[in-house]
Scaffold this motif. Structure first.
Motif, PDB file in Angstrom:
ATOM      1  N   GLU A 366      20.173  -2.681  -6.451  1.00  0.00           N
ATOM      2  CA  GLU A 366      21.628  -2.780  -6.479  1.00  0.00           C
ATOM      3  C   GLU A 366      22.254  -1.724  -5.580  1.00  0.00           C
ATOM      4  O   GLU A 366      23.244  -1.984  -4.882  1.00  0.00           O
ATOM      5  CB  GLU A 366      22.129  -2.616  -7.919  1.00  0.00           C
ATOM      6  N   GLY A 368      20.875  -0.477  -2.925  1.00  0.00           N
ATOM      7  CA  GLY A 368      20.604  -0.813  -1.535  1.00  0.00           C
ATOM      8  C   GLY A 368      19.231  -0.399  -1.045  1.00  0.00           C
ATOM      9  O   GLY A 368      18.985  -0.359   0.167  1.00  0.00           O
ATOM     10  N   SER A 402      19.472  -1.465   2.630  1.00  0.00           N
ATOM     11  CA  SER A 402      20.650  -2.268   2.943  1.00  0.00           C
ATOM     12  C   SER A 402      21.849  -1.358   3.205  1.00  0.00           C
ATOM     13  O   SER A 402      22.398  -0.773   2.263  1.00  0.00           O
ATOM     14  CB  SER A 402      20.973  -3.217   1.789  1.00  0.00           C
ATOM     15  N   ARG A 405      24.969  -2.555   1.054  1.00  0.00           N
ATOM     16  CA  ARG A 405      24.914  -2.205  -0.366  1.00  0.00           C
ATOM     17  C   ARG A 405      25.125  -0.705  -0.559  1.00  0.00           C
ATOM     18  O   ARG A 405      25.823  -0.284  -1.490  1.00  0.00           O
ATOM     19  CB  ARG A 405      23.580  -2.645  -0.968  1.00  0.00           C
ATOM     20  N   ASP A 423      20.444  -6.310   5.525  1.00  0.00           N
ATOM     21  CA  ASP A 423      21.339  -6.708   4.428  1.00  0.00           C
ATOM     22  C   ASP A 423      20.982  -8.097   3.901  1.00  0.00           C
ATOM     23  O   ASP A 423      21.690  -8.627   3.036  1.00  0.00           O
ATOM     24  CB  ASP A 423      22.797  -6.694   4.908  1.00  0.00           C
TER      25      ASP A 423
END
Length: 503
Positions: A366, A368, A402, A405, A423
């Motif tokens: 969550e 990243g 990411s 994120r 991503d």
């Protein structure tokens, strides 16, 4: 019944001259080794998108594969998460096969001959790894090691799902005995002196690995003998860890050496980019781990150096032992070694471990960061009573990060190799779920039923992120390990999907 290929015969002849007392033990282990590798191969044939398999039909306890050339291949129903060797033979046409290398040869598919050679080597090496370890399973469950390297060396069978679980092309039997961690050797590391101005260094390179203005780069003796064309000198004794090329220095850090050999799937060198970006990546990972409320630690990269060559480089990494509370009776061990403790046999324990691992993985995803949390990279800290307390992660080179994120959480991506940044949600989930669910957790649970029960027990306590529903309800991504070996012209990872253990 087809018998072993020449790899096993050649290995037996070599052992007869080298270690006569071991040759008979290896021969006795061959049937079990063939079944172990055949079971891994059958998993691939049952679930990977191999272009020469046109259809699969399950009926009761049997599975039939329909080949593009009209032949049929039959065997038992396939459990994609099973670790026990349950496939002792399969039938191709009217012929029964108990040997995976001979089966792959007679399938006569593109690139199958080269893969068959690897399978034969995997069988013979696995038999060698198992020989002489009789009784260890019983004693190891009772007596827990006190050093990190002893835990690593208890993993005998290698990768739980790769048919090349013990394939080490280019290694003689003598070299496997001298360097393979499962044989518990002490390895004498070599060193190459390189002027500091000719090296790229990230982090701090220690004084005891310097000689005047030169850096002493640790070198694996196999690399010194087979690859390097430079003068080497004795450095120190060390204990090989699960990856073979990474070794524990006496009372000190772990050193990852360049080892330009194909182990399982990949040629193991150390890229220049991974050296130059190691300090920034290590600092970033430490910061990210702080967001897990103490559930995850990341071993720090202390220093990395390369003579501008992937064949001559080394990374010094903190020992996971640093994250054990002194005097507490805690132990830290790779997840791959959990099976040697007897703990996963308890459904309650397995659910607790799954809850811990999935919670950490989902939180970081969550944020990243997708961990490649397979049984070698992921370690667990156990209490004196064997309870899973927290996790340790090592080897950061295969993270996926990411930037989008991270930005949503007020963080920035580090300066790392572009291949690590993405991503794409499919790529991120493949990295985590493929390694953690289809790898570490499956290898610990040992079956689809046990894995499903553990995940079901943990599900209500997991973080409610956008990645939770795919984790619990969609097919599980897994690397198509056999397809990759049969596709030498296709770079990068290839993937398949396994049935969700909760379905």
């Amino acid at each position: 019944m087809h018998r072993p290929p020449t790899a096993a015969t050649d290995r037996a002849a070599e052992l007869a001259a080298l270690r006569p007392g071991l040759a008979d033990a290896v021969t006795a282990e061959l049937p079990g080794a063939r079944a172990a590798v055949l079971t891994r191969l059958w998993r691939a044939l049952a679930y990977e998108p191999l272009p020469w398999i046109t259809r699969r039909a399950a009926a009761g306890d049997a599975l039939t594969l329909y080949l593009a050339d009209g032949r049929r291949l039959g065997g038992p129903a396939a459990d994609p998460y099973a670790t026990d060797a349950y496939v002792e033979e399969v039938r191709l046409g009217g012929t029964v096969y108990d040997d995976p290398a001979r089966l792959m040869t007679d399938l006569a598919v593109p690139h199958g001959t080269a893969f068959a050679i690897e399978l034969a080597h995997s069988v013979s090496s696995l038999a060698l790894s198992r020989a002489g370890r009789t009784g260890d399973a019983e004693s190891s469950a009772r007596e827990w090691p006190t050093t990190d390297w002893e835990w690593e060396q208890r993993v005998v069978d290698g990768h739980p799902f790769h048919p090349n679980c013990r394939s080490r092309p280019g290694f003689s039997a003598a070299e496997e005995l001298a360097y393979g961690p499962e044989h518990r050797p002490v390895v004498r590391l070599r060193a190459v002196a390189v002027e500091a101005g000719e090296c790229r260094v990230s982090g701090e390179w220690p004084d005891d690995l310097r000689d005047g203005t030169a850096l002493l780069l640790p070198v694996h003796p196999w690399q010194a003998r087979h690859v390097l064309r430079r003068t080497t000198a004795d450095l120190t004794d060390a204990h090989p860890l699960m990856s073979l090329r990474t070794l524990a220095l006496p009372g000190g850090p772990h050193v990852k050496t360049a080892l330009s050999a194909r182990l399982t799937s990949s040629v193991r060198d150390i890229s220049v980019a991974s050296v130059t970006g190691s300090a920034a990546l290590s600092a970033f990972a430490e910061t990210v781990a702080e967001r897990t409320d103490g559930l995850l630690h990341v071993t720090r990269t202390l220093g990395a150096a390369t003579a501008d060559s992937p064949d001559l480089a080394a990374v010094l990494r903190e020992s996971p032992q640093a994250y054990v509370t002194p005097g507490s009776g805690e132990r830290v061990l790779p997840v791959a070694a959990l099976a040697t403790t007897g703990l996963p046999a308890s459904p309650v324990w397995l659910a607790s471990f799954a809850r811990l691992a999935l919670t950490v993985g989902l939180r970081l995803l969550e944020l990243g960061v997708a961990l490649e949390a397979h049984g070698q990279n992921l370690l667990v800290v156990l209490s004196a009573r064997g309870e899973p307390l927290r996790l340790v992660y090592r080897d950061l080179a295969d993270l996926r990060i990411s930037p989008a994120r991270l930005a949503r959480h007020g963080a920035r991506a580090p300066e790392v190799a572009p291949r690590m940044l993405t991503d794409d949600v499919t790529t991120l989930r493949r990295k985590l779920f493929g390694a953690l669910v289809a790898g570490a957790l499956a290898g610990t649970a040992g079956s689809r039923a046990a894995l499903g029960a553990a995940m079901a027990a943990a599900a209500s306590d997991l973080p409610h992120t956008g990645d939770l529903v795919p984790l619990l309800h969609e097919d599980v991504p897994a690397k198509a390990l056999t397809l990759m070996r049969l596709s030498p012209g296709t770079p990068g990872d290839q993937w398949t999907r396994l049935p969700n253990p909760l379905s």
